[in-house]
Design a protein around this motif. Structure first.
Motif, PDB file in Angstrom:
ATOM      1  N   ALA A  15       1.750 -48.802   4.372  1.00  0.00           N
ATOM      2  CA  ALA A  15       2.135 -48.091   3.157  1.00  0.00           C
ATOM      3  C   ALA A  15       3.009 -48.948   2.241  1.00  0.00           C
ATOM      4  CB  ALA A  15       2.872 -46.806   3.522  1.00  0.00           C
ATOM      5  N   CYS A  17       5.917 -50.512   3.117  1.00  0.00           N
ATOM      6  CA  CYS A  17       7.342 -50.489   3.443  1.00  0.00           C
ATOM      7  C   CYS A  17       7.735 -51.817   4.088  1.00  0.00           C
ATOM      8  CB  CYS A  17       7.659 -49.347   4.405  1.00  0.00           C
ATOM      9  SG  CYS A  17       7.295 -47.713   3.734  1.00  0.00           S
ATOM     10  N   LEU A  41      10.882 -41.886   1.752  1.00  0.00           N
ATOM     11  CA  LEU A  41       9.457 -42.007   1.425  1.00  0.00           C
ATOM     12  C   LEU A  41       9.196 -41.692  -0.048  1.00  0.00           C
ATOM     13  CD1 LEU A  41       7.837 -40.462   4.615  1.00  0.00           C
ATOM     14  CD2 LEU A  41       7.789 -42.868   3.905  1.00  0.00           C
ATOM     15  N   GLU A  42       9.881 -40.694  -0.579  1.00  0.00           N
ATOM     16  CA  GLU A  42       9.723 -40.358  -1.994  1.00  0.00           C
ATOM     17  C   GLU A  42      10.233 -41.489  -2.884  1.00  0.00           C
ATOM     18  OE1 GLU A  42      11.653 -36.566  -2.247  1.00  0.00           O
ATOM     19  OE2 GLU A  42       9.944 -35.529  -1.335  1.00  0.00           O
ATOM     20  N   LYS A  43      11.314 -42.123  -2.465  1.00  0.00           N
ATOM     21  CA  LYS A  43      11.849 -43.264  -3.218  1.00  0.00           C
ATOM     22  C   LYS A  43      10.847 -44.422  -3.204  1.00  0.00           C
ATOM     23  CE  LYS A  43      15.913 -46.252  -3.425  1.00  0.00           C
ATOM     24  NZ  LYS A  43      17.201 -46.585  -2.808  1.00  0.00           N
ATOM     25  N   GLN A  44      10.241 -44.685  -2.040  1.00  0.00           N
ATOM     26  CA  GLN A  44       9.236 -45.752  -1.927  1.00  0.00           C
ATOM     27  C   GLN A  44       8.015 -45.427  -2.779  1.00  0.00           C
ATOM     28  OE1 GLN A  44       9.263 -48.696  -0.880  1.00  0.00           O
ATOM     29  NE2 GLN A  44       7.164 -49.295  -0.507  1.00  0.00           N
ATOM     30  N   ARG A  45       7.609 -44.169  -2.775  1.00  0.00           N
ATOM     31  CA  ARG A  45       6.456 -43.755  -3.578  1.00  0.00           C
ATOM     32  C   ARG A  45       6.735 -43.975  -5.063  1.00  0.00           C
ATOM     33  NH1 ARG A  45       4.073 -39.921  -6.555  1.00  0.00           N
ATOM     34  NH2 ARG A  45       1.915 -39.370  -6.076  1.00  0.00           N
ATOM     35  N   ALA A  46       7.924 -43.599  -5.498  1.00  0.00           N
ATOM     36  CA  ALA A  46       8.290 -43.790  -6.904  1.00  0.00           C
ATOM     37  C   ALA A  46       8.286 -45.269  -7.274  1.00  0.00           C
ATOM     38  CB  ALA A  46       9.656 -43.170  -7.179  1.00  0.00           C
ATOM     39  N   LEU A  48       6.465 -47.693  -5.845  1.00  0.00           N
ATOM     40  CA  LEU A  48       5.076 -48.141  -5.911  1.00  0.00           C
ATOM     41  C   LEU A  48       4.385 -47.632  -7.171  1.00  0.00           C
ATOM     42  CD1 LEU A  48       3.977 -47.673  -2.189  1.00  0.00           C
ATOM     43  CD2 LEU A  48       4.469 -49.827  -3.374  1.00  0.00           C
ATOM     44  N   LEU A  49       4.667 -46.389  -7.543  1.00  0.00           N
ATOM     45  CA  LEU A  49       4.064 -45.829  -8.748  1.00  0.00           C
ATOM     46  C   LEU A  49       4.525 -46.566  -9.994  1.00  0.00           C
ATOM     47  CD1 LEU A  49       2.100 -43.680  -9.684  1.00  0.00           C
ATOM     48  CD2 LEU A  49       4.022 -42.084  -9.821  1.00  0.00           C
TER      49      LEU A  49
END
Length: 75
Positions: A15, A17, A41-46, A48-49
């Motif tokens: 993913a 990380c 996980l939400e911080k990592q998603r943001a 990547l986005l």
């Protein structure tokens, strides 16, 4: 590291990380800190986005340059 933890670590690497974030997430997971896991996980998603959006802006700039060149217009 047991098999389940190894699978978790592999999924986190897949993913995107890094080692530090993977360690933090595994620590949360082992401690049962679901809220901490979700926050990370939400911080990592943001992150990547935002990288995707940056690349989209770069592609739009390239498309503009190609259009200008093909139309023999100054850049």
């Amino acid at each position: 590291m047991d098999a389940q933890t190894a699978r978790q670590a592999q999924a986190l690497r897949a993913a995107g990380c890094g080692p530090q974030l993977t360690g933090q997430l595994l620590c949360c997971w082992q401690q049962g800190d679901t809220a901490g896991e979700l926050r990370l996980l939400e911080k990592q998603r943001a992150l990547l986005l935002e990288q995707i959006h940056k690349k989209e802006r770069q592609i739009a700039c390239l498309d503009y340059l190609v259009h200008q060149i093909r139309a023999n217009k100054p850049i």
